[in-house]
Design a protein around this motif. Structure first.
Motif, PDB file in Angstrom:
ATOM      1  N   GLU A  40     -10.696 -38.340   4.689  1.00 14.32           N
ATOM      2  CA  GLU A  40      -9.538 -38.436   3.791  1.00 14.32           C
ATOM      3  C   GLU A  40      -8.392 -37.547   4.269  1.00 14.32           C
ATOM      4  OE1 GLU A  40     -11.226 -37.714  -0.084  1.00 14.32           O
ATOM      5  OE2 GLU A  40     -11.854 -39.815  -0.274  1.00 14.32           O
ATOM      6  N   ASP A  41      -8.712 -36.401   4.854  1.00 18.95           N
ATOM      7  CA  ASP A  41      -7.674 -35.534   5.414  1.00 18.95           C
ATOM      8  C   ASP A  41      -6.973 -36.242   6.582  1.00 18.95           C
ATOM      9  OD1 ASP A  41      -6.412 -32.804   5.486  1.00 18.95           O
ATOM     10  OD2 ASP A  41      -7.270 -32.829   7.507  1.00 18.95           O
ATOM     11  N   GLU A  42      -7.734 -36.914   7.424  1.00 17.46           N
ATOM     12  CA  GLU A  42      -7.149 -37.680   8.532  1.00 17.46           C
ATOM     13  C   GLU A  42      -6.319 -38.850   7.993  1.00 17.46           C
ATOM     14  OE1 GLU A  42      -7.237 -36.608  11.553  1.00 17.46           O
ATOM     15  OE2 GLU A  42      -8.865 -35.162  11.421  1.00 17.46           O
ATOM     16  N   TYR A  43      -6.813 -39.510   6.953  1.00 16.11           N
ATOM     17  CA  TYR A  43      -6.065 -40.597   6.325  1.00 16.11           C
ATOM     18  C   TYR A  43      -4.724 -40.095   5.778  1.00 16.11           C
ATOM     19  CZ  TYR A  43     -10.033 -43.957   6.114  1.00 16.11           C
ATOM     20  OH  TYR A  43     -11.039 -44.851   6.395  1.00 16.11           O
ATOM     21  N   HIS A  44      -4.763 -38.930   5.129  1.00 13.51           N
ATOM     22  CA  HIS A  44      -3.534 -38.381   4.558  1.00 13.51           C
ATOM     23  C   HIS A  44      -2.516 -38.075   5.657  1.00 13.51           C
ATOM     24  CE1 HIS A  44      -0.777 -35.401   2.839  1.00 13.51           C
ATOM     25  NE2 HIS A  44      -0.932 -36.099   1.734  1.00 13.51           N
ATOM     26  N   ALA A  45      -2.996 -37.483   6.742  1.00  9.85           N
ATOM     27  CA  ALA A  45      -2.100 -37.172   7.858  1.00  9.85           C
ATOM     28  C   ALA A  45      -1.481 -38.454   8.412  1.00  9.85           C
ATOM     29  CB  ALA A  45      -2.866 -36.427   8.956  1.00  9.85           C
ATOM     30  N   GLU A  46      -2.295 -39.467   8.618  1.00 13.66           N
ATOM     31  CA  GLU A  46      -1.756 -40.732   9.133  1.00 13.66           C
ATOM     32  C   GLU A  46      -0.708 -41.300   8.177  1.00 13.66           C
ATOM     33  OE1 GLU A  46      -3.108 -45.231  10.458  1.00 13.66           O
ATOM     34  OE2 GLU A  46      -4.405 -44.107   9.087  1.00 13.66           O
ATOM     35  N   ILE A 118      -2.160 -25.971   9.816  1.00 18.33           N
ATOM     36  CA  ILE A 118      -2.721 -24.665   9.447  1.00 18.33           C
ATOM     37  C   ILE A 118      -3.735 -24.838   8.318  1.00 18.33           C
ATOM     38  CG2 ILE A 118      -2.170 -22.427   8.401  1.00 18.33           C
ATOM     39  CD1 ILE A 118       0.486 -22.566  10.064  1.00 18.33           C
ATOM     40  N   ASP A 119      -3.370 -25.649   7.316  1.00 14.56           N
ATOM     41  CA  ASP A 119      -4.294 -25.930   6.211  1.00 14.56           C
ATOM     42  C   ASP A 119      -5.552 -26.628   6.718  1.00 14.56           C
ATOM     43  OD1 ASP A 119      -2.454 -24.797   4.480  1.00 14.56           O
ATOM     44  OD2 ASP A 119      -1.781 -26.717   3.643  1.00 14.56           O
ATOM     45  N   ASN A 120      -5.379 -27.502   7.705  1.00  8.95           N
ATOM     46  CA  ASN A 120      -6.505 -28.223   8.294  1.00  8.95           C
ATOM     47  C   ASN A 120      -7.504 -27.246   8.911  1.00  8.95           C
ATOM     48  OD1 ASN A 120      -7.595 -29.582  11.039  1.00  8.95           O
ATOM     49  ND2 ASN A 120      -7.393 -31.150   9.449  1.00  8.95           N
ATOM     50  N   ALA A 121      -6.999 -26.225   9.579  1.00 12.87           N
ATOM     51  CA  ALA A 121      -7.889 -25.215  10.173  1.00 12.87           C
ATOM     52  C   ALA A 121      -8.710 -24.524   9.095  1.00 12.87           C
ATOM     53  CB  ALA A 121      -7.079 -24.189  10.955  1.00 12.87           C
ATOM     54  N   GLY A 122      -8.046 -24.175   8.000  1.00 18.22           N
ATOM     55  CA  GLY A 122      -8.760 -23.539   6.895  1.00 18.22           C
ATOM     56  C   GLY A 122      -9.799 -24.453   6.278  1.00 18.22           C
ATOM     57  N   LEU A 128     -15.669 -27.336   5.528  1.00 19.18           N
ATOM     58  CA  LEU A 128     -16.377 -28.434   6.187  1.00 19.18           C
ATOM     59  C   LEU A 128     -17.460 -27.969   7.158  1.00 19.18           C
ATOM     60  CD1 LEU A 128     -13.396 -30.887   6.785  1.00 19.18           C
ATOM     61  CD2 LEU A 128     -14.949 -30.729   4.822  1.00 19.18           C
ATOM     62  N   MET A 129     -17.130 -27.051   8.053  1.00 21.93           N
ATOM     63  CA  MET A 129     -18.115 -26.594   9.037  1.00 21.93           C
ATOM     64  C   MET A 129     -19.336 -25.943   8.379  1.00 21.93           C
ATOM     65  SD  MET A 129     -16.924 -27.445  12.089  1.00 21.93           S
ATOM     66  CE  MET A 129     -17.103 -26.309  13.439  1.00 21.93           C
ATOM     67  N   PRO A 130     -19.142 -25.091   7.376  1.00 15.00           N
ATOM     68  CA  PRO A 130     -20.332 -24.533   6.729  1.00 15.00           C
ATOM     69  C   PRO A 130     -21.221 -25.606   6.081  1.00 15.00           C
ATOM     70  CG  PRO A 130     -18.418 -23.196   6.204  1.00 15.00           C
ATOM     71  CD  PRO A 130     -17.909 -24.437   6.900  1.00 15.00           C
ATOM     72  N   ALA A 131     -20.625 -26.667   5.579  1.00 13.85           N
ATOM     73  CA  ALA A 131     -21.399 -27.711   4.902  1.00 13.85           C
ATOM     74  C   ALA A 131     -22.276 -28.510   5.867  1.00 13.85           C
ATOM     75  CB  ALA A 131     -20.455 -28.654   4.149  1.00 13.85           C
ATOM     76  N   VAL A 132     -21.878 -28.566   7.146  1.00  7.74           N
ATOM     77  CA  VAL A 132     -22.619 -29.391   8.108  1.00  7.74           C
ATOM     78  C   VAL A 132     -23.337 -28.556   9.169  1.00  7.74           C
ATOM     79  CG1 VAL A 132     -21.021 -31.315   7.719  1.00  7.74           C
ATOM     80  CG2 VAL A 132     -20.645 -29.787   9.666  1.00  7.74           C
ATOM     81  N   LYS A 133     -23.476 -27.279   8.934  1.00  9.47           N
ATOM     82  CA  LYS A 133     -24.002 -26.368   9.958  1.00  9.47           C
ATOM     83  C   LYS A 133     -25.377 -26.765  10.493  1.00  9.47           C
ATOM     84  CE  LYS A 133     -25.665 -22.893   6.625  1.00  9.47           C
ATOM     85  NZ  LYS A 133     -26.772 -23.665   6.217  1.00  9.47           N
ATOM     86  N   SER A 146     -11.008 -30.229  14.835  1.00  7.71           N
ATOM     87  CA  SER A 146     -10.292 -29.007  14.456  1.00  7.71           C
ATOM     88  C   SER A 146      -9.564 -28.414  15.665  1.00  7.71           C
ATOM     89  CB  SER A 146     -11.278 -27.993  13.872  1.00  7.71           C
ATOM     90  OG  SER A 146     -10.626 -26.800  13.540  1.00  7.71           O
ATOM     91  N   ASP A 147     -10.232 -28.384  16.803  1.00 14.05           N
ATOM     92  CA  ASP A 147      -9.603 -27.854  18.017  1.00 14.05           C
ATOM     93  C   ASP A 147      -8.379 -28.674  18.403  1.00 14.05           C
ATOM     94  OD1 ASP A 147     -11.511 -25.863  18.162  1.00 14.05           O
ATOM     95  OD2 ASP A 147     -12.587 -26.741  19.878  1.00 14.05           O
ATOM     96  N   ALA A 148      -8.473 -29.987  18.311  1.00 14.54           N
ATOM     97  CA  ALA A 148      -7.326 -30.832  18.650  1.00 14.54           C
ATOM     98  C   ALA A 148      -6.148 -30.527  17.733  1.00 14.54           C
ATOM     99  CB  ALA A 148      -7.708 -32.310  18.559  1.00 14.54           C
ATOM    100  N   SER A 149      -6.429 -30.348  16.460  1.00 16.58           N
ATOM    101  CA  SER A 149      -5.360 -30.040  15.512  1.00 16.58           C
ATOM    102  C   SER A 149      -4.702 -28.708  15.839  1.00 16.58           C
ATOM    103  CB  SER A 149      -5.912 -30.007  14.085  1.00 16.58           C
ATOM    104  OG  SER A 149      -6.236 -31.306  13.666  1.00 16.58           O
ATOM    105  N   GLN A 150      -5.502 -27.709  16.126  1.00 18.22           N
ATOM    106  CA  GLN A 150      -4.962 -26.371  16.351  1.00 18.22           C
ATOM    107  C   GLN A 150      -4.341 -26.185  17.726  1.00 18.22           C
ATOM    108  OE1 GLN A 150      -4.702 -24.256  13.668  1.00 18.22           O
ATOM    109  NE2 GLN A 150      -5.283 -26.248  12.879  1.00 18.22           N
ATOM    110  N   LEU A 151      -4.936 -26.805  18.729  1.00 13.31           N
ATOM    111  CA  LEU A 151      -4.482 -26.579  20.098  1.00 13.31           C
ATOM    112  C   LEU A 151      -3.415 -27.568  20.564  1.00 13.31           C
ATOM    113  CD1 LEU A 151      -7.963 -25.795  21.698  1.00 13.31           C
ATOM    114  CD2 LEU A 151      -6.232 -24.172  20.867  1.00 13.31           C
ATOM    115  N   LYS A 152      -3.323 -28.717  19.912  1.00  8.23           N
ATOM    116  CA  LYS A 152      -2.368 -29.738  20.351  1.00  8.23           C
ATOM    117  C   LYS A 152      -1.346 -30.080  19.264  1.00  8.23           C
ATOM    118  CE  LYS A 152      -5.765 -31.780  23.457  1.00  8.23           C
ATOM    119  NZ  LYS A 152      -5.291 -31.463  24.748  1.00  8.23           N
ATOM    120  N   HIS A 153      -1.813 -30.419  18.086  1.00 14.39           N
ATOM    121  CA  HIS A 153      -0.895 -30.863  17.030  1.00 14.39           C
ATOM    122  C   HIS A 153      -0.028 -29.715  16.516  1.00 14.39           C
ATOM    123  CE1 HIS A 153      -4.021 -34.211  15.923  1.00 14.39           C
ATOM    124  NE2 HIS A 153      -3.739 -34.175  17.208  1.00 14.39           N
TER     125      HIS A 153
END
Length: 162
Positions: A40-46, A118-122, A128-133, A146-153
């Motif tokens: 849904e976060d990706e959908y919102h961004a699109e 920035i919000d996406n990183a948080g 998200l990461m803790p939920a799927v650890k 997450s890396d793509a968002s922070q390092l590229k976007h």
């Protein structure tokens, strides 16, 4: 091109091409919720980037990043299908609320992009990461997105915002 390589590496590294791993009924609810939240976060961004381009034309970085968001969605959809989950549709595309959120200038739109990344990183780090650890394949997909968002976007939006 780099986004396509990222998507391919996510798919291959996660072992997604090997066939179904588990049924969604065996995937704990918090893990399923994390996957849906990420999608849904990706959908919102699109949807927002699409609305920006509707207003300002096919301008960078939105024209490039929207394609990346679609690839991110495909990575998530692939792993969700792998686990037998239902895939929600993007009900945010063309929504009046998102269109109304597009500011008057392109630099302002880019500033919103900065905040969103920035919000996406948080979101990934804190929720998200803790939920799927306990799921290495899902963790890898989340980390790559997450890396793509922070390092590229994020840097692209920062340059655009001035």
């Amino acid at each position: 091109m780099a986004s396509k390589r990222l998507f391919a590496s996510v798919i291959i590294a996660a072992g997604i091409l090997a066939g179904p791993v588990n049924a969604a009924s065996t995937l704990p609810e918090p893990v399923q919720e994390a996957l849906v939240t990420a999608l849904e976060d990706e959908y919102h961004a699109e949807a927002f980037y699409d609305a920006v381009m509707e207003k300002f034309g096919s301008v960078r970085p939105f024209s490039n990043i929207i394609r990346a968001e679609q690839l991110h969605q495909q990575a998530l959809i692939t792993i969700m299908k792998q686990y037998g989950m239902d895939i929600p549709a993007n009900s945010q595309l063309n929504s009046a609320e998102i269109r109304a959120a597009v500011p008057a200038t392109l630099p302002e739109a880019c500033s919103i992009g900065v905040k969103a990344e920035i919000d996406n990183a948080g979101l990934y780090t804190e929720k998200l990461m803790p939920a799927v650890k306990d799921y290495a394949d899902i963790t890898l997909v989340f980390k790559n997105l997450s890396d793509a968002s922070q390092l590229k976007h994020l840097p692209a939006f920062q340059r655009c915002a001035g």
